[in-house]
Design a protein around this motif. Sequence first.
Motif, PDB file in Angstrom:
ATOM      1  N   UNK A  92       0.821  -1.209   0.000  1.00 14.06           N
ATOM      2  CA  UNK A  92       0.000   0.000   0.000  1.00 14.06           C
ATOM      3  C   UNK A  92       0.854   1.257   0.000  1.00 14.06           C
ATOM      4  N   UNK A  93       0.228   2.348  -0.410  1.00 11.97           N
ATOM      5  CA  UNK A  93       0.799   3.676  -0.227  1.00 11.97           C
ATOM      6  C   UNK A  93      -0.158   4.446   0.680  1.00 11.97           C
ATOM      7  N   UNK A  94       0.343   5.416   1.464  1.00 14.18           N
ATOM      8  CA  UNK A  94      -0.500   6.107   2.447  1.00 14.18           C
ATOM      9  C   UNK A  94      -1.380   7.184   1.830  1.00 14.18           C
ATOM     10  N   UNK A  95      -2.224   6.744   0.924  1.00  9.07           N
ATOM     11  CA  UNK A  95      -3.276   7.547   0.312  1.00  9.07           C
ATOM     12  C   UNK A  95      -4.589   6.934   0.756  1.00  9.07           C
ATOM     13  N   UNK A 261       1.727   8.442  -5.037  1.00 12.62           N
ATOM     14  CA  UNK A 261       1.415   9.184  -3.816  1.00 12.62           C
ATOM     15  C   UNK A 261       1.431  10.686  -4.086  1.00 12.62           C
ATOM     16  N   UNK A 262       2.426  11.156  -4.828  1.00 13.74           N
ATOM     17  CA  UNK A 262       2.504  12.579  -5.163  1.00 13.74           C
ATOM     18  C   UNK A 262       1.300  13.015  -5.998  1.00 13.74           C
ATOM     19  N   UNK A 263       0.935  12.202  -6.978  1.00 16.27           N
ATOM     20  CA  UNK A 263      -0.165  12.575  -7.864  1.00 16.27           C
ATOM     21  C   UNK A 263      -1.498  12.594  -7.131  1.00 16.27           C
ATOM     22  N   UNK A 333       3.014  -1.991  13.147  1.00 19.32           N
ATOM     23  CA  UNK A 333       3.213  -0.552  13.283  1.00 19.32           C
ATOM     24  C   UNK A 333       2.772   0.109  11.982  1.00 19.32           C
ATOM     25  N   UNK A 334       2.299   1.358  12.029  1.00 23.99           N
ATOM     26  CA  UNK A 334       1.816   1.998  10.797  1.00 23.99           C
ATOM     27  C   UNK A 334       2.803   1.956   9.641  1.00 23.99           C
ATOM     28  N   UNK A 335       4.068   2.171   9.901  1.00 21.45           N
ATOM     29  CA  UNK A 335       5.055   2.182   8.822  1.00 21.45           C
ATOM     30  C   UNK A 335       5.163   0.827   8.135  1.00 21.45           C
ATOM     31  N   UNK A 336       4.833  -0.250   8.861  1.00 18.73           N
ATOM     32  CA  UNK A 336       4.925  -1.591   8.287  1.00 18.73           C
ATOM     33  C   UNK A 336       3.970  -1.796   7.116  1.00 18.73           C
ATOM     34  N   UNK A 337       2.936  -0.983   7.025  1.00 21.84           N
ATOM     35  CA  UNK A 337       1.890  -1.200   6.027  1.00 21.84           C
ATOM     36  C   UNK A 337       2.268  -0.710   4.641  1.00 21.84           C
ATOM     37  N   UNK A 338       3.260   0.181   4.551  1.00 21.53           N
ATOM     38  CA  UNK A 338       3.422   0.957   3.331  1.00 21.53           C
ATOM     39  C   UNK A 338       4.783   0.760   2.669  1.00 21.53           C
ATOM     40  N   UNK A 339       4.806   0.996   1.365  1.00 22.49           N
ATOM     41  CA  UNK A 339       6.055   0.940   0.603  1.00 22.49           C
ATOM     42  C   UNK A 339       7.079   1.875   1.228  1.00 22.49           C
ATOM     43  N   UNK A 340       8.324   1.412   1.338  1.00 29.96           N
ATOM     44  CA  UNK A 340       9.352   2.213   2.011  1.00 29.96           C
ATOM     45  C   UNK A 340       9.594   3.540   1.298  1.00 29.96           C
ATOM     46  N   UNK A 341       9.331   3.597  -0.010  1.00 32.67           N
ATOM     47  CA  UNK A 341       9.502   4.847  -0.753  1.00 32.67           C
ATOM     48  C   UNK A 341       8.552   5.936  -0.277  1.00 32.67           C
ATOM     49  N   UNK A 342       7.506   5.551   0.460  1.00 29.87           N
ATOM     50  CA  UNK A 342       6.514   6.517   0.946  1.00 29.87           C
ATOM     51  C   UNK A 342       6.668   6.804   2.431  1.00 29.87           C
ATOM     52  N   UNK A 343       7.724   6.337   3.056  1.00 29.99           N
ATOM     53  CA  UNK A 343       7.896   6.583   4.487  1.00 29.99           C
ATOM     54  C   UNK A 343       8.207   8.040   4.781  1.00 29.99           C
ATOM     55  N   UNK A 344       8.880   8.716   3.874  1.00 31.74           N
ATOM     56  CA  UNK A 344       9.083  10.149   4.037  1.00 31.74           C
ATOM     57  C   UNK A 344       7.864  10.919   3.557  1.00 31.74           C
ATOM     58  N   UNK A 345       7.698  12.125   4.032  1.00 27.39           N
ATOM     59  CA  UNK A 345       6.561  12.912   3.630  1.00 27.39           C
ATOM     60  C   UNK A 345       6.768  13.450   2.206  1.00 27.39           C
ATOM     61  N   UNK A 346       5.680  13.588   1.496  1.00 30.88           N
ATOM     62  CA  UNK A 346       5.714  14.125   0.128  1.00 30.88           C
ATOM     63  C   UNK A 346       5.066  15.491   0.132  1.00 30.88           C
ATOM     64  N   UNK A 347       5.784  16.506  -0.314  1.00 24.66           N
ATOM     65  CA  UNK A 347       5.256  17.858  -0.362  1.00 24.66           C
ATOM     66  C   UNK A 347       4.609  18.068  -1.733  1.00 24.66           C
ATOM     67  N   UNK A 348       3.337  18.517  -1.724  1.00 23.10           N
ATOM     68  CA  UNK A 348       2.638  18.792  -2.995  1.00 23.10           C
ATOM     69  C   UNK A 348       2.170  20.228  -3.024  1.00 23.10           C
TER      70      UNK A 348
END
Length: 348
Positions: A92-95, A261-263, A333-348
């Motif tokens: 998953x991604x955190x969207x 995630x960015x889009x 843990x929440x971070x366990x659910x998501x692709x590691x590429x999305x662990x940092x915040x994305x600024x849009x």
Amino acid sequence: MALLASQYGPYTNHFMSTLLPVTVACGDYDRTLALRTGEVRAEGVALNYLTLPVEETFFRMVSYREFDVAEMSLSTYVMMLGDDSETSPFVAIPVFPSRVFRHSGIYVNARSGIEAPDDLVGRVVGVPEYQITAAVWIRGLLAEHHGVPVDGVRYRTGGLHAPGRHEKVAVNPPPGVEIAAIPEDRTLADMLVTGEIDALYSARTPRPFAEGSPEVRHLFPRPHEAEAEYFRKTRIFPIMHVLALRRELYRAHPWLARSLMKAFGEAKVLAAADMDETAALRYMLPWLAEEVRRTREVMGEDYWPYGIRDNEHTLSAFLRYSHEQGLAQRSWEPRDLFAKECHGEVVV
């Protein structure tokens, strides 16, 4: 920032020939409109956006892996992680395309004598599937805040309006939790009207309630007030769905997770801006501006955040509920659910 369609300019054909074709199945939401229209394009992606009913999307993705990316029940996704997320068919991604407060999803038979949440104890409660995300949240909030333990009611599963619904993912409930299917030719909505079940936990409004049947009412007389108070107390706006990629696609193109995630984040920002347009109302709500103002007054400016950091508290509560209710095989843990590429915040 995600790419706006106008940025492709005269090079559109060249870019489109080098983009990765990706089919996404997701709901018809204001927060994804810019992706459907092409106003926002994910970097490196030729997006084919399909709008389908959520139940159909879930079934087709979980059962047959029909889409590259799909909106998915948070509960189903967590269950399919098993005890090792790397073996799950999805990542998953955190969207979070769907978030809903769920006090308004608890209905009771008007003749059942249920006047307060603790009156549910010992009763028969219908739920389309034990594992659906809405039911996990409802059981969790009733147990934590209203003295209704998860094993304090008897669950009956089946179709809400059409008979024959079954669990999409096998459920192994904890000791003391009674779950049984209703007859194959019956529906939960009808059984709530007749009193064969005392209450119903449902993400979708039961038809008898929508049609004004006197036999069905909300458990909470003013559910929206109860939901606002719940948010003030807990700071939780329940997450219902995540966006999940087929793991083999993610492994082949790990950059895709962050690009999407960015889009999706950019599309959500555009939708939020549309809600502030007052010269000509974008949505058919006469007092839209006042409702937006009241919502922000209670929940803050960005009340529908994406990303892990701003949702960690909400995700932690859900993961605890899921594990306690015998659904998640381990405590995540929440971070366990998501692709590691999305662990940092994305600024849009």
